[in-house]
Design an enzyme around this catalytic site. Structure first.
Site, PDB file in Angstrom:
ATOM      1  N   SER B 128     125.121 -97.300 112.002  1.00  0.00           N
ATOM      2  CA  SER B 128     124.840 -98.835 112.014  1.00  0.00           C
ATOM      3  C   SER B 128     125.427 -99.039 113.817  1.00  0.00           C
ATOM      4  O   SER B 128     124.692 -98.223 114.572  1.00  0.00           O
ATOM      5  CB  SER B 128     125.752 -99.842 111.261  1.00  0.00           C
ATOM      6  OG  SER B 128     125.411-101.288 111.605  1.00  0.00           O
ATOM      7  N   GLU B 146     110.586-110.754 113.759  1.00  0.00           N
ATOM      8  CA  GLU B 146     109.456-111.322 114.374  1.00  0.00           C
ATOM      9  C   GLU B 146     108.998-110.690 115.249  1.00  0.00           C
ATOM     10  O   GLU B 146     109.619-109.432 115.686  1.00  0.00           O
ATOM     11  CB  GLU B 146     109.874-112.714 114.982  1.00  0.00           C
ATOM     12  CG  GLU B 146     111.299-112.639 115.667  1.00  0.00           C
ATOM     13  CD  GLU B 146     111.662-114.078 116.156  1.00  0.00           C
ATOM     14  OE1 GLU B 146     111.485-114.436 117.415  1.00  0.00           O
ATOM     15  OE2 GLU B 146     112.064-114.786 115.375  1.00  0.00           O
ATOM     16  N   HIS B 170     119.145-100.366 110.700  1.00  0.00           N
ATOM     17  CA  HIS B 170     118.658-101.263 109.560  1.00  0.00           C
ATOM     18  C   HIS B 170     117.126-101.684 109.969  1.00  0.00           C
ATOM     19  O   HIS B 170     116.981-102.778 109.731  1.00  0.00           O
ATOM     20  CB  HIS B 170     119.662-102.486 109.725  1.00  0.00           C
ATOM     21  CG  HIS B 170     120.997-102.312 109.676  1.00  0.00           C
ATOM     22  ND1 HIS B 170     121.524-102.030 108.485  1.00  0.00           N
ATOM     23  CD2 HIS B 170     121.881-102.135 110.556  1.00  0.00           C
ATOM     24  CE1 HIS B 170     123.078-101.933 108.735  1.00  0.00           C
ATOM     25  NE2 HIS B 170     123.200-101.946 109.982  1.00  0.00           N
TER      26      HIS B 170
END
Lengths: 275, 275
Positions: B128, B146, B170
């Site tokens: 991460s 988006e 992710h």
């Protein structure tokens, strides 16, 4: 002696209905002064859809709006809807479930009338499920927001108005690049078109232009050197090498035949150079 | 007379800690019998992180686990941590905020020790935020789910262990293709690497192999013919033509120098043919 086919306006869902209304304006301009059919067929509960569009289109210069809904396949056989189509300038498929459109009107008089309308120069538009239904092959089910697993995709034949393409909508918003790649991997003959919300492609002949606030993703699998899509295990994660990807936004033009993008500015320059 | 650099294991977050533990096993194998430093520096509240990894690594053959945490930059100047590093086989940066890693340890003795460890053959792993920090340039902020708007991206210098790359994590889960494309558009010299959750790349020299259950997306902008990234308006939607995209999954290998993917099966065939 057939004239040119009409335009197609394919929208990724959630087009602006209150502000600039760029996309609804493009629809209104294509049918200016004429009747526009609002087809709410994709919805199981179409109540309110038509009224919302009546309000959104109110001051945009459309001649009149009329709703087309069929409860089931039997109703699609009813020749009485012919009057609705006869003097219409266009039809606009609203959202819901794309399988409802294809299964309720596929191979019925209504589908034939949509095709006739398109062939005599009328507009065919669709948003969300209505957009998906316009392609050759529709994406019916597949995970959003995760990488594609080979077995996790369901497709079905669409109305075939946008030829050789598979169209996915709510694209960036729902993280759908994985499933569109998975669909293209199955047969790179099909070009993948992912359309964001409040964004549309306006298709004329083999060219298309992007309008609206988001982007359109073009997945061209023609150069793919390897994919594992035909491997056995459905839970296997997709692997796919050498995809050509374009991100298009307002003003970008894409030639579906040659599979090449350009910006409108570039095209205008070329046209000037040739003049 | 320097030996080979150690491996890097870069994880997209949420690696499996209870089941197969494919990724944690790869980390354990790389430091077998030796000490592994669990660096919880990325977290503002590191409580519980170390204990969770103690449990997850318990039966995987790591010699010992030791936590490295620094509250602030001053603590990173403390030479007493040298003992922690001296006999360690590797270091594993856990999640949180990548800016905490770079701002707290950048240009301090700790950063120098991480680099020394890597250069003498030790493992450097990160998940991460710990993964993001390993690249030359880190993505610090940018919308997920988006399409990318030109002005909506913040980058910062990372530790630079994976050279010439920008790493996002992710990836499919948070719909991050848009922001990675936006980052690559800014300078296609940088290759974009998007890593799904429970998925990792194992980097050795200039090659990398994918392990874990998801996919790794490689965004290669070297052939991009047009982008609008340098246009003025920050709210403008990204436009970017001719991106080369690869979707890699477990067993796929990618050569970072030549920017070419292959599957392990193919590589083994080639090696046999050359034998």
């Amino acid at each position: 002696m057939t004239g040119a086919k009409g335009p197609l306006i394919v929208i990724g869902g959630h087009e602006d209905k209150e502000g600039e209304r760029t996309i609804l304006k493009a629809i209104a301009e294509a049918v200016i002064g004429q009747k526009l059919i609002i087809a709410t067929i994709a919805s199981h509960r179409p109540e309110g859809y038509f009224e919302a569009y009546q309000q959104a289109f109110a001051d945009l210069g459309v001649g009149s709006l009329v709703e087309l809904y069929v409860r089931d396949r039997e109703a699609s056989q009813d020749e009485s809807v012919r009057a609705t189509f006869s003097d219409a300038g266009g039809i606009f498929f609203t959202g819901g479930d794309q399988l409802r459109i294809s299964s309720q009107i596929g191979d019925t008089p209504i589908e034939a009338m949509v095709r006739e309308l398109h062939e005599r120069g009328g507009l065919v538009a669709g948003t969300s499920a209505g957009a998906a239904a316009m392609s050759d092959i529709m994406l019916v089910k597949g995970s959003s927001g995760e990488t594609h697993r080979i077995g996790d995709l369901h497709m079905a034949p669409g109305l075939g108005l946008v030829e050789g393409a598979i169209i996915d909508q709510h694209f960036a918003e729902r993280g759908r690049i994985g499933r569109l790649l998975g669909a293209v991997a199955q047969n790179p003959r099909i070009i993948g078109i992912g359309i964001d919300e409040d964004t549309a492609i306006v298709v004329n002949n083999r060219g298309m232009e992007v309008i609206g606030s988001g982007a359109v993703y073009i997945v061209d699998g023609s150069g793919v050197t390897r994919s594992n899509i035909s491997e056995a295990r459905p839970e296997r994660t997709l692997s796919m090498h050498d995809i050509r990807l374009h991100v298009l936004s307002a003003g970008d033009i894409f030639d579906l035949e040659s599979r090449s993008p350009q910006s409108r500015a570039t095209q205008e320059c070329r046209e000037e150079a040739h003049a």
